[in-house]
Design a protein around this motif. Structure first.
Motif, PDB file in Angstrom:
ATOM      1  N   GLU A  62       0.826  -1.210   0.000  1.00 41.99           N
ATOM      2  CA  GLU A  62       0.000   0.000   0.000  1.00 41.99           C
ATOM      3  C   GLU A  62       0.867   1.270   0.000  1.00 41.99           C
ATOM      4  N   ASN A  63       1.755   1.354  -0.946  1.00 43.90           N
ATOM      5  CA  ASN A  63       2.588   2.558  -0.994  1.00 43.90           C
ATOM      6  C   ASN A  63       2.718   3.042  -2.430  1.00 43.90           C
ATOM      7  N   ASP A  64       3.004   4.382  -2.552  1.00 49.15           N
ATOM      8  CA  ASP A  64       3.340   4.972  -3.851  1.00 49.15           C
ATOM      9  C   ASP A  64       4.847   5.081  -3.921  1.00 49.15           C
ATOM     10  N   THR A  65       5.407   4.862  -5.104  1.00 47.88           N
ATOM     11  CA  THR A  65       6.857   4.938  -5.261  1.00 47.88           C
ATOM     12  C   THR A  65       7.291   6.388  -5.194  1.00 47.88           C
ATOM     13  N   LEU A  66       8.168   6.678  -4.229  1.00 50.86           N
ATOM     14  CA  LEU A  66       8.715   8.007  -4.077  1.00 50.86           C
ATOM     15  C   LEU A  66      10.037   8.126  -4.804  1.00 50.86           C
ATOM     16  N   ILE A  67      10.931   7.162  -4.588  1.00 49.64           N
ATOM     17  CA  ILE A  67      12.250   7.152  -5.219  1.00 49.64           C
ATOM     18  C   ILE A  67      12.464   5.778  -5.830  1.00 49.64           C
ATOM     19  N   SER A  68      12.968   5.808  -7.050  1.00 52.14           N
ATOM     20  CA  SER A  68      13.323   4.558  -7.738  1.00 52.14           C
ATOM     21  C   SER A  68      14.753   4.683  -8.215  1.00 52.14           C
ATOM     22  N   ILE A  69      15.592   3.702  -7.819  1.00 51.98           N
ATOM     23  CA  ILE A  69      17.005   3.711  -8.201  1.00 51.98           C
ATOM     24  C   ILE A  69      17.296   2.428  -8.966  1.00 51.98           C
TER      25      ILE A  69
END
Length: 1011
Positions: free
Chosen positions: A95-102
């Motif tokens: 249940e989360n939205d992606t804030l940072i993607s590396i």
């Protein structure tokens, strides 16, 4: 040998160390391989705790040799999401939205602590960094959880400094992408950083570091704007920070229509010190204009804009709120600028080059600006400007501007309710300099006037308010100098609605006084020239003061009344034409509230006027009396004296002339009513042929005229008018007098006409007349008259017998020669007949008396019908009037019917007394042919003697107070009548002695002895 031992020992130590290292690596690799998942989990937990956010990874690898002697944990597909305050699975966040993607995250850790299952991060490397910043429609963002405040008190050791120290000193970021999306603002953007190196150091309160990289922003949009049209924004930067000092090695920002560079340093403290250089270059206004919305463009009517702009600035100094400002030195320029709008003329060119310096912005005296070569140009117009300004506390300025404006380009901007059209052009040059006064009111207008130069040239300006108020082809050159000199040259214009057409007009002069003292302002025009066709005004004029006006003028005017006729209402003038030349010199001082009291004094006492009028014709509307044709004259006036020369005119077909006319004291004697002075007129007037019949209708009294209340009688001063009068002829009914001339003198109580001469009725007459009203109750008329060769019958015929029937042209004929002196007294229009005195000598030649009543009465008595028709060659008689009676001394009559002598009296009533001496033979038998031949009377043409020397019969005919007698005369009657005649005649000879008569028309005439 000793060296060898050393080398061997050294090599042995190196081999032991190498073996130990290899053994360590093997042990680590073995441990790492066996504990790879556990180590990875420990590292991931450490990273999660550092950033206080849930994270997930796709794949984790342990690389012991990548950063040896550090172990490196490689994360593939590293993601950080939003904390939902639920259970966090380190590898699978829910249940989360992606804030940072590396894409790849490398975490280098120390090996030795790893043996004890402790993670100590030494370095972090990031490749393929993606940051998503989202804000929903309610304003909630996906990073709010990072900013939330934790109210739970935690006593754990603060490791933020350690974490920041690690990040700043060991962070390398490559291929960074930042996605921004704000649904509330309807804004979004994408930022890409290919590579960014960050180094730093944190030690307690000591901070240091640097950042270097390049960023690229794309996919930019913002609601209700055209930012989405921007292709990209790129920025190269290299910055360093060391314990409060920021070193901007370089910042290079470039977008579609502009480039910004910055370089310098700043020291951050309570007061910030800045030493920075900024440059905004390659600013393309056309490219930047695409970001303006259609609504904005439509509001300003902007169609297109173009140009290249440059801004360079250097900022040096301290900044502390608004109390302390740094030094600013800036320069700016614009090249090849253009603006096209829907409502205004297209600006084909805009350019400028200038600089602004604020050496100490906290001290306005150090602020200055200078702009050169500022130019705005349309297709047909342009304005050039350059200026400098300094010291904002007390601004000093220097402005120079010039330009050319074509009104055709701007006529469409003027409302039709103001003007119908506007054409033409204007060129100007303006320069001014000085220090701006504290107050810009009218009291300081003089300051600007004394420091301003203005030149204006208007060419072919045409405009119209309506069909009447129209100006065409206005041209002039205007110049104003700081010395307050003004000039207008080459002035010309046309006003068809008024018939005005000025040409070649000019003026030059100087403004007098000060605007701050406007009541004492004025103008000194050293020359002016105004021309309208043949009408011109030129001269010089000095005027000072708006209330107490001091003036001096020397003006000349040429007037063409034919051209001025359209300006005069038809209700006033039916016809006017001719030319006039007027010269005026005048001076004086007058208050506007009392100008009516001073204007006459100035006009007569302080003015000199001369005028020449030629071929002037004038006719009043619906007025047959006031009509003059071809009037010419020379007029002059000075020192209360007027002079008229060479006057000629034609009124109602009558030509008239006036010459050498002078008038004195009109102002003093008439207007000022100075009793000790007289109005004096000296003139010489001549006319052509005058017919009274032309004026008779004009002199008739209108019986229907409404009486007008009497006004206060006009003051008539003492006056003397004298001169000469002459005319070619005067016709009254059937009487015609020709070659008329006279001298005259008139004052308020004495009227004299002397030497009145004219030819009439076949002869000529000379008369002098005096009418004296100086003594109340004793008004008198004196006259003397000489007639030479006048046909008495013709006189009576032409005069219609003077309106009487007692003695008409049918009763007498002959050629009259006479000399008469007379005097009569009048009261009002009544003649005192009892005081009439007259003495005359008459000679009637080639005449006769026919059917005269007294002679006819004698004819009845004598039965001598020849008395009804008495023809004579010459009759000489003296006649005088005295005591209301006409006396005639003894007169010899030699006629064809009878010879006789006669004397007697005829009263003004019915009384008469005639004494005759006739010859009986003539009575009884008539005159014999022998006698007629002797007397030369064979016919009616007498050639013999005029006197009868024969003795005859004495007869008398009288009617006195009702008593009549017609018959034989008596000696007593004869003696009495002769005595009366002799006494009266002697008295009259004394009265009319030429030495006692005075018909002088001189102004200073000397009075003779009065009777």
């Amino acid at each position: 040998m000793k060296v060898v031992k050393v080398l061997r020992k050294t090599l042995k130590i190196f081999l032991i160390a190498l073996a130990s290292l290899v053994l360590l690596i093997i042990i680590l690799l073995t441990i790492a391989k066996l504990s790879e998942n556990r180590i990875s989990r420990l590292v991931l937990n450490e990273v999660s705790e550092m950033i206080d956010a849930p994270v997930t990874v796709d794949n984790v690898s342990l690389l012991l040799l990548r950063k040896f002697p550090y172990a490196t944990v490689e994360f593939h597909g590293f993601k950080m999401g939003v904390n939902k305050s639920g259970t966090i699975n380190s590898l699978n966040i829910f249940e989360n939205d992606t804030l940072i993607s590396i894409r790849e995250l490398f975490v280098s850790i120390k090996s030795k602590p790893l043996l004890k299952s402790k993670i100590e991060i030494e370095k972090i490397e990031i490749e393929g960094f993606t940051f998503n910043y989202n804000v929903d429609s309610t304003g909630v963002s996906n990073i709010d959880f990072l900013l939330a405040t934790d109210t739970t008190q935690i006593d754990d050791e603060d490791t933020s400094a350690t974490v920041l120290d690690i990040l700043l000193s060991n962070l390398t970021v490559r291929d960074v992408t930042v996605n921004y999306n704000d649904e509330q603002l309807k804004a979004k953007a994408k930022l890409h950083i290919p590579e960014m190196d960050i180094t730093g150091r944190v030690l307690n309160e000591y901070y240091a570091g640097s950042i270097k990289g390049k960023a690229l922003a794309t996919n930019i949009s913002f609601d209700d704007t055209n930012v989405y049209l921007m292709d990209k924004i790129s920025i190269d930067f290299s910055l360093a920070y060391d314990d409060g000092k920021v070193d901007v090695e370089s910042v290079y920002l470039q977008t579609d229509g502009a480039t910004l560079t910055a370089k310098g340093e700043a020291i951050l403290a309570d007061s910030i010190f800045v030493d920075m250089t900024l440059a905004l270059s390659e600013v393309n206004l056309k490219e930047l204009s695409k970001y303006a919305t259609n609504e904005m463009l439509n509001e300003f009517g902007l169609v297109s804009i173009d140009g290249q702009m440059q801004l360079d600035a250097k900022i040096t100094g301290y900044v502390y709120d608004t109390l302390v400002m740094p030094q600013v030195q800036a320069s700016m320029s614009l090249k090849r600028g253009t603006i096209k709008t829907t409502d205004y003329p297209e600006i084909k060119h805009i350019s400028f080059n200038g600089n602004i310096n604020a050496l100490d912005p906290n001290n306005f005296a150090t602020i200055s600006a200078q702009f050169n070569d500022f130019r705005v140009a349309t297709n047909k117009s342009h304005i050039d400007l350059s200026f400098t300004a300094s010291n904002l506390d007390k601004p000093t300025y220097n402005v120079k501007t010039s330009g050319h404006v074509n009104f055709d380009e701007f006529s469409s901007l003027i409302p039709d309710s103001t003007v119908e059209y506007l054409t033409g052009s204007m060129a100007f040059n303006l320069s001014t300099s000085g220090t701006l006064p504290d107050n810009l009111g009218m009291e300081n207008a003089d300051y600007f006037l004394e420091r301003t130069r203005l030149e204006v040239k208007v060419s072919n300006l045409s405009t119209a308010l309506d069909s009447i108020d129209e100006v065409k082809n206005l041209n002039f050159n205007f110049a104003y100098l700081p010395s307050k000199q003004i000039s207008i040259s080459n002035l010309s214009l046309e006003a068809p609605g008024y018939g005005v057409a000025l040409q070649n007009s000019s003026l030059s002069g100087k403004i007098l006084g000060f605007v701050r003292d406007m009541d004492n302002m004025g103008v000194d025009l050293d020359s002016y020239f105004i021309q309208m066709g043949n009408n011109t005004i030129e001269g010089k004029t000095y005027v000072k003061g708006l209330e107490n006006v001091t003036f001096k003028t020397d003006t000349k005017a040429n007037i063409d009344f034919d051209e001025l006729r359209p300006f005069i209402p038809d209700s006033l003038v039916e016809n006017i034409s001719g030319k006039a030349m007027v010269s005026l010199k005048s001076y004086g001082k007058v208050h506007l509230d009392s100008i009516e009291d001073k204007i006459m004094h100035i006009a007569f006492e302080q003015s000199s006027i001369s005028a020449q009028m030629r071929d002037f014709s004038f006719e009043m509307f619906d007025d047959t009396l006031v009509k003059v044709n071809n009037l010419s004259l020379d007029f002059a006036m000075a020192n209360d004296t007027m002079r008229i020369d060479n006057l000629y005119g034609n009124a109602h077909g009558i030509e008239f002339w006036m010459d050498s006319t002078e008038i004195w004291n009109v102002y003093k004697a008439f207007l000022l009513e100075q009793k000790d002075l007289k109005v004096i007129v000296n003139t010489h007037i001549r006319a052509s042929d005058i017919d009274y019949a032309q004026f008779a209708p004009l002199l008739e009294t209108d019986s229907t005229q409404v009486s007008i209340p009497e006004e206060e009688p006009m003051y008539i001063p003492q006056y003397i008018a004298r001169g000469t009068l002459s005319a070619n002829s005067v016709k009254y009914d059937n009487m015609v007098l020709s070659d008329i001339s006279a001298k005259f003198r008139v004052d308020d109580s004495l009227y004299i006409a002397d030497d009145i001469k004219f030819n009439a009725f076949g002869g000529n007459m000379v008369t002098s007349v005096l009418y004296d009203m100086r003594y109340a109750g004793k008004e008198k008329v004196e006259f003397k008259n000489t007639i030479n060769g006048m046909d008495i019958r013709q006189l009576l015929i032409d005069a219609n017998d003077f309106g009487q029937t007692y003695f008409t042209h049918e009763n007498i004929e002959g050629i009259l020669t006479s000399s008469v002196n007379g005097r009569l007294f009048v009261t009002g229009d009544s003649i005192h007949y009892d005081k009439i005195t007259m003495l005359g000598n008459f000679k009637l030649e080639n005449g006769g008396i026919y059917e005269f009543e007294p002679a006819m009465e004698l004819s009845k008595f004598t039965n001598l019908r020849e008395l009804d028709r008495i023809v004579f060659r010459t009759m000489v008689s003296s006649i005088f009037i005295y005591d209301n009676k006409v006396f005639f001394p003894k007169t010899d009559i030699v006629s064809s019917a009878i010879d006789m002598a006669a004397y007697g009296m005829q009263s003004f009533g019915k009384d008469y007394e005639y004494h005759l001496n006739v010859h009986l033979s003539d009575v009884l038998l008539g005159k014999s042919q022998k006698l007629l031949k002797k007397q030369g009377m064979e016919s009616d043409i007498f050639e013999g003697e005029d006197k009868s020397k024969r003795s005859g019969l004495f007869l008398v005919s009288y009617d006195k107070e009702g008593e009549t007698k017609n018959g034989f005369d008596t000696k007593s009657l004869q003696r009495y009548m002769k005595t009366v005649i002799r006494v009266h005649e002697r008295g009259l000879n004394l009265i009319f002695n030429p030495l006692l008569q005075n018909y002088s028309t001189d102004i200073d005439r000397k009075e003779g002895k009065r009777d």
